[in-house]
Enzyme design. Structure first.
Site, short mmCIF file in Angstrom:
data_model
loop_
_atom_site.label_atom_id
_atom_site.label_comp_id
_atom_site.label_asym_id
_atom_site.label_seq_id
_atom_site.Cartn_x
_atom_site.Cartn_y
_atom_site.Cartn_z
N PRO A 1 -9.92 31.58 33.38
CA PRO A 1 -10.97 31.90 32.40
C PRO A 1 -11.70 33.20 32.73
O PRO A 1 -12.00 33.98 31.84
CB PRO A 1 -11.91 30.70 32.49
N ASN A 2 -11.90 33.47 34.02
CA ASN A 2 -12.62 34.69 34.37
C ASN A 2 -11.74 35.75 35.00
O ASN A 2 -12.23 36.73 35.55
CB ASN A 2 -13.78 34.36 35.31
N GLY B 1 -8.45 37.76 33.80
CA GLY B 1 -7.36 38.08 32.90
C GLY B 1 -6.75 39.39 33.33
O GLY B 1 -5.93 39.42 34.26
N PHE C 1 4.61 30.66 35.52
CA PHE C 1 3.86 31.53 36.44
C PHE C 1 2.38 31.49 36.06
O PHE C 1 2.03 31.73 34.91
CB PHE C 1 4.40 32.96 36.31
N GLU D 1 0.78 39.65 29.72
CA GLU D 1 1.33 40.34 30.89
C GLU D 1 0.84 41.78 31.00
O GLU D 1 1.62 42.70 31.21
CB GLU D 1 2.86 40.25 30.90
N HIS E 1 8.75 43.55 2.18
CA HIS E 1 9.01 42.31 1.43
C HIS E 1 7.98 42.08 0.32
O HIS E 1 8.19 41.22 -0.53
CB HIS E 1 8.99 41.10 2.37
N GLY E 2 6.87 42.80 0.36
CA GLY E 2 5.83 42.58 -0.64
C GLY E 2 5.25 41.18 -0.50
O GLY E 2 5.18 40.64 0.61
#
Ligand SMILES: Cc1cc2nc3c(=O)[nH]c(=O)nc-3n(C[C@H](O)[C@H](O)[C@H](O)COP(=O)(O)OP(=O)(O)OC[C@H]3O[C@@H](n4cnc5c(N)ncnc54)[C@H](O)[C@@H]3O)c2cc1C
Ligand SMILES: Cc1cc2nc3c(=O)[nH]c(=O)nc-3n(C[C@H](O)[C@H](O)[C@H](O)COP(=O)(O)OP(=O)(O)OC[C@H]3O[C@@H](n4cnc5c(N)ncnc54)[C@H](O)[C@@H]3O)c2cc1C
Ligand SMILES: Cc1cc2nc3c(=O)[nH]c(=O)nc-3n(C[C@H](O)[C@H](O)[C@H](O)COP(=O)(O)OP(=O)(O)OC[C@H]3O[C@@H](n4cnc5c(N)ncnc54)[C@H](O)[C@@H]3O)c2cc1C
Ligand code: SF4
Ligand code: SF4
Lengths: 260, 382, 401
Positions: B127-128, B130, B122, B362, B337-338
């Site tokens: 670029p301009n 979003g 999809f 999205e 987990h460190g």
């Protein structure tokens, strides 16, 4: 080509334990699966029918729950399923099991090939396939890793201890399959749903004209008198520390004990 | 409200569990590391009819709802985030055709997307353009029985791999959202090329490519829904897409949580298992609670969708909450987990990198909050 | 067990005649009839197209168990024409059991040009050796071997029959047991004689090694068992030992045999590893991280003179062929030494190797379950431990040479 595949529903052995009190096998809550080698048998049968046409009938002896295994087999591509189930089959050893299965196979009728797994995960004997072949009076080829069918002959590649053996057998023949034979397919959801709707034929001892004295406990010459958990009373010795030093200590020890 | 599954549905869930644990999980790190499209995993999903779940039987689907579809998506992301992300991007082409397509379009495009023979993608972002979909500049001009498209899309998931693309272009950029139009475009159409594949922080094996249209001719019958009504298509698609994002986020969060609770019971410090420290226990409790809440939100939105009711607000809430949950949960999983959690020996570092995207893609968290607030104010208008 | 001819069903086609290894069928008034040579081996029943020859099983308690005497070991001949080690092991174990029963041990050798092997069987402790020598028996095939062995058993009535749990032994024993309707216990690892009942108590692993079961065959004879190779101890070979050697003549027609061996492929390409026979196995697991590091495992195997094994995780990942896989769905092994490198020790893996005499585990995770079965464990990085071991062994070898 008519093919019969014998499958056994087995407990997932990774989850089987012994009850320390009673020394019996705890089966409750253990999930059931199709014996893994039997999936190779199914795959082989379905592939042959895809190539040559015909029909695959999958057969199991077991309690009513074994129907689930048969449906899974139909989802993998088997056309028809037969469950032989009767209280009098309980406690069958391999001889009685192969008697019942061979009686059921006679009832199914014409066949060119019978496939089984190499051995079942629970009983672990590998004795049922030769037992079936004997009681049907047909040749057997066990531990098959490959198969070619040409006319009325089956050319089977067997996996032995340190060699392969290529055997040609007249059909009908019973073939027991090892894991390396193929990669069993994973049935799709559609096939699974369709298999749920298909019919599983259920036969009791009367339907297959099995004599009660040859089934179940009465027909079984072997008797399991005791089960127990294997003793793993190993007093292990663990080396921790600088790996290279541990390695040397270990090697010294193994040489000292004449193990290497 | 009832989120219980029927026997058939449970059987499907069990089968996907099996697929995930046996085939997907063992290769998940490897696939991500290699950064290549997981063809094998997708082939296995295809063989299992996984892409057929929410589609009508008439079009080769299984006719189940989005509640089950969500459960499956969650499992895929749980076992292999890459596979889950492909699944999530695929529906963004499949759903709009299913929802807005003509029978001819469904016959031609929906059937192969449903069988999984074709993968979908999809393309909205540019670029301009979003967060601001109305700023789409890819232009579509009508010439007889064809539209001619010019422009560039970016970040398109499954780009290059997919066969079927739903592309949002603009008939008249000056009209903003009212000029938007959705097109179905096939890979290989002359004038349609692929550009750069982005190198990313996470989601390494999902292709995110530029789609370049240069005088690309698209027949009028490939207009999805109506000319000038592409914004509706895009928003409808993203509505379901948000459920999909929430589903993926919950799956990934669950994977991180399971790794953490296991490790916490194995690792010993100060002479005891770290799971015995209350500080660790509280983390685990918070993580599990947030995951559970996130799951319930996506389930509610999917259920509403299955009932044919308005689901958009809850879907946005689910997307917002679960994407922020997965960021927190994966970060805490690394924390538990460190040092080893920060290494590539353990998958949690990857989970943490993968998690961040959920807050962006999205519709960013900011945009979700905007949507939710808008809908709330509309509902509570005085 | 009984065998008889239903005369009404016999069409006089004579197909049964060439199928009989003992020349025991005559045609009388165009109907088949058994003569005194008949051993009830059942081969003819199998050949008859009309089902005129009927094999019938005796019901429980109908077998006169007192008629059965002596312990038999069915021998196995390797492709190279040697006596298989498992045969010597079973003769050794058989001796112990026979002593308790106050009886003797017979070996049955079926093959072609196997005279020397009969003497070897004697050297390993057999009191009597039945030799069945025929060109069609050169290599094991189910049908002729079953016919021959069934005939011998019916004629001589041994009380116990032991066979190696090899591919051949499992194939043959099951078929014979099904034909004579005797109880058969698979893959035994322990055999004892009950002091009171004098029954053979047969103990075996089942459920992938998670369970042990003791099995009796109370009502049928012989009591049959296949026995795992490398579990029982052979006696020291004593070439001066004498045994009664009995040659059993048979006539077998090649064309009556339903199977033909087309070819035997010795696999020394490495793709087929005889793990089950190996004394030492060095196995690699997912801890290797990359297929190329199997070279390290091979090197260690080389210096200790062992074979290479593997966990399923590595096989599934395509790092090594499936023939190397040890475990429930792979090979079951019981070497003298099993070295597990970077293997966690999942139950399915343990099922295939936990009966090894000595298990060494190398794993960097001190809690790996493999340590639960290991006699020796090294907690550490295999990439440090294994090269150090190779080095140390080479050094020791250098010293002694
Ligand atoms: C602990 C334990 C130990 C036992 N030991 C012995 C023993 O030593 N000797 C003995 O005679 N019995 C033994 N039994 C009984 C034996 O397990 C059962 O008879 C069982 O039904 C068949 O044997 P198996 O599981 O070993 O099958 P195997 O012979 O290993 O099975 C091989 C193949 O035969 C087919 N097959 C087997 N069973 C069925 C079935 N029910 N339906 C359809 N196809 C089937 C499948 O294709 C399978 O892959 C034991 C049982 C237990 C619980
Ligand atoms: C891995 C990946 C996969 C993707 N896949 C696809 C795809 O398949 N198809 C597709 O069309 N696109 C895809 N995208 C694009 C994605 O949807 C956009 O990146 C996203 O919508 C945000 O747009 P943007 O990047 O232009 O950010 P911008 O819109 O530039 O936003 C930048 C920042 O400003 C904030 N902001 C913007 N507007 C407002 C506002 N009104 N109020 C408050 N804050 C605001 C944002 O929240 C964000 O924090 C993908 C992106 C990535 C990274
Ligand atoms: C039905 C079924 C049948 C199965 N059959 C079998 C079977 O026949 N055989 C079999 O093996 N498995 C079998 N399995 C799979 C089994 O459950 C395990 O998944 C498998 O054995 C794991 O293999 P592994 O130990 O190599 O890998 P892992 O479990 O991933 O273990 C790797 C180990 O390596 C250690 N390690 C990592 N790096 C290093 C290093 N540098 N130095 C030292 N140690 C290191 C780790 O601590 C870890 O313990 C079966 C599973 C199922 C479900
Ligand atoms: S010896 Fe065997 S083959 Fe010959 S007649 Fe008797 S039972 Fe039949
Ligand atoms: S094979 Fe059967 S039918 Fe033919 S002669 Fe022999 S007994 Fe009679």
């Amino acid at each position: 080509m008519n093919i019969i595949v014998c499958i056994k529903q087995v407990p997932d052995t990774s989850e089987v334990r012994i009850d320390p009190e009673t020394n019996t096998i705890i089966r409750e809550g253990v999930p059931s699966i199709i014996n893994p080698f039997d999936e190779n048998a199914i795959e082989q049968a379905v592939q042959l029918v895809e190539e040559f046409g015909g029909k695959v009938t999958v057969l199991s002896m077991g309690p009513p729950q074994a129907e689930a295994a048969l449906r899974e087999a139909m989802a993998m591509g088997c056309d028809e399923a037969v469950l032989v189930s009767d209280r009098c089959f309980a406690a069958s050893d391999t001889l009685a099991t192969s008697y019942v299965l061979s009686a059921a196979i006679r009832r199914i009728g014409e066949y060119d090939l019978i496939f089984t797994g190499k051995q079942a995960f629970d009983g672990d004997t590998a004795q049922v396939p030769p037992g079936i072949a004997e009681q049907l009076g047909i040749p057997q080829v066990t531990f098959a890793i490959g198969l070619e069918v040409e006319g009325k002959k089956a050319r089977v590649r067997r996996l032995l201890e340190d060699e392969f053996e290529v055997v040609e057998a007249r059909m009908p023949v019973l073939i027991s399959c090892v894991k390396q034979m193929n990669d069993p397919r994973r049935p799709g959801i559609k096939a699974k749903l369709a298999a749920k709707k298909k019919e599983v034929t259920v036969w009791d001892s009367a339907c297959i004209e099995a004599k009660a004295c040859l089934c179940g406990f009465d027909g079984s010459p072997t008797r399991v008198v005791r089960t127990f958990a294997p003793t793993r009373d190993i007093e292990g010795e663990k080396f921790e520390g600088e790996p290279a030093e541990c390695a040397v200590t270990l090697v010294e020890r193994l040489i000292g004990e004449k193990i290497i | 409200m009832d989120f219980t599954f029927t026997e058939d549905e449970q059987m499907i869930i069990d089968a996907v569990h099996e697929l995930g644990s046996e085939e997907l999980q063992p290769h998940a790190s490897e696939v991500a590391e290699a950064g290549e499209f997981p063809y094998e995993a997708i082939e296995m999903c295809r063989e299992m009819d996984i892409f057929a779940i929410p589609v009508e039987e008439k079009w080769g689907g299984l006719g189940f709802g989005f509640l089950l579809w969500g459960a499956i998506g969650e499992l895929l992301s749980y076992y292999c985030q890459t596979t889950g992300s492909v699944f999530g991007a695929h529906v963004l082409a499949q759903y709009p055709i299913m929802e807005f397509g003509t029978d001819e379009q469904k016959e031609k495009y929906l059937i192969p997307l449903t069988s999984g023979e074709h993968i979908g993608a999809f393309g909205l972002t540019e670029p301009n353009a979003g967060s601001d979909a109305g700023a789409v500049q890819t232009k579509a001009e009508l010439h007889g029985d064809k539209y001619i498209l010019n422009g560039t899309k970016i970040f398109i998931s499954n780009g290059g791999v997919a066969e079927t693309y739903v592309i949002i272009a603009n008939l008249d950029p000056s009209k903003g959202t009212r000029g938007l139009t959705a097109f179905i475009i096939e890979k290989g159409t002359p004038g349609f090329e692929f550009g750069k594949d982005e190198k990313k922080m996470g989601w390494d094996a999902l292709p995110n490519r530029e789609l370049i249209f240069q005088d690309c001719e698209v027949p009028v019958e490939n207009v999805l829904y109506k000319p000038g009504r592409g914004f509706r298509v895009a928003m409808g698609t993203l509505g379901v897409g948000r459920i999909g994002m929430a589903v993926g986020a919950v799956g990934l969060a669950q994977a991180a949580f399971d790794a953490a609770i296991l490790y916490a019971q194995q690792r010993e410090q100060f002479g005891q298992r770290i799971a015995e420290f209350q500080a660790i226990q509280f983390k685990l409790a918070d993580m599990a609670t947030e995951i559970e809440a996130s799951r319930l939100l996506y389930q509610k939105s999917a259920w509403l969708k299955d009932q044919g009711e308005k689901f958009e607000k809850i879907a946005s809430m689910a997307k917002l909450f679960s994407s922020e949950t997965v960021s927190r949960v994966t970060s805490q999983a690394v924390q538990i987990h460190g040092g080893v959690g920060y290494t590539r020996e353990f998958p949690v570092e990857r989970y943490m990198r993968d998690a961040k995207l959920f807050e962006i893609v999205e519709g960013t968290s900011e945009i979700q909050r905007g949507i939710i607030a808008n809908l709330l104010l509309r509902e509570n208008h005085i | 067990m009984a065998i008889y001819i239903e005369k009404a069903k016999c069409t006089g086609c004579k197909l049964c005649i060439p199928s009989c290894p003992y020349g025991a069928i005559d045609m009388v008034d165009d109907k088949a009839e058994f003569n005194e040579n008949c051993t009830s081996c059942g081969a003819c029943a199998y050949a008859c197209p009309t089902g005129a020859i009927v094999l019938e099983m005796a019901g429980k308690g109908e077998v006169d168990t007192t008629q059965y005497k002596g312990l038999w070991v069915v021998g196995e001949v390797t492709t190279e024409g040697r006596l298989a080690m498992v045969t010597a092991e079973l003769i050794g174990e058989g001796r112990k059991l026979a002593d308790e029963l106050d009886t003797d041990v017979s070996a049955v050798l079926i093959g072609h040009e196997i005279e020397d092997l009969a003497r070897r069987a004697a050297g390993y402790g057999a009191d009597r050796v039945f030799v069945v020598d025929h060109p069609t028996l050169k290599r094991y095939r189910t049908q002729p071997f079953t016919n021959v062995l069934t005939g011998l058993i019916n004629q001589h009535k041994p009380e116990i029959v032991l066979i190696g749990a090899t591919t051949m032994g499992r194939d043959l024993a099951s078929r014979v047991a099904a034909r004579i309707k005797a109880g058969l216990t698979a893959d035994c690892t322990e055999l004892t004689i009950n002091a009171e009942t004098k029954l053979l108590e047969q103990t075996r692993p089942a459920f992938g090694g998670n369970v042990m079961a003791t099995i009796l065959c109370e009502f049928t004879r012989p009591q049959m068992a296949t026995v795992r190779p490398k579990v029982m101890a052979p006696l020291e070979l004593d070439e001066s030992r004498e045994a009664e050697i009995i040659h059993i003549p048979v006539s077998i027609e090649e064309k009556s045999i339903a199977t033909k061996i087309i070819e035997v492929i010795k696999d020394d390409s490495g793709s087929h590893v005889n793990l089950t026979e190996a004394d030492i196995i060095v196995s690699g697991g997912r801890g290797l991280g990359d297929p190329k590091y199997f070279a390290l495992i091979e090197e260690l195997a080389d210096v200790v003179g062992g074979s290479v094994g593997a966990s399923r995780a590595t096989v599934d990942a395509g790092w090594i062929p499936a023939t190397h896989q040890v475990g429930q769905t792979g090979k079951t092994v019981h070497p003298k030494l099993y070295i597990a490198c970077g293997i966690s020790g999942a139950v399915q893996h343990l099922a295939g190797m936990s009966s090894s005499d000595c298990i060494v585990a190398i794993n960097k995770d001190p809690d790996a379950p493999i340590f639960g079965v290991a006699h020796y464990g090294i907690v550490g990085d295999l990439f440090e431990v294994v090269p150090a071991m190779i080095e140390a062994i080479k050094e020791r070898r250098g010293d002694s040479a």
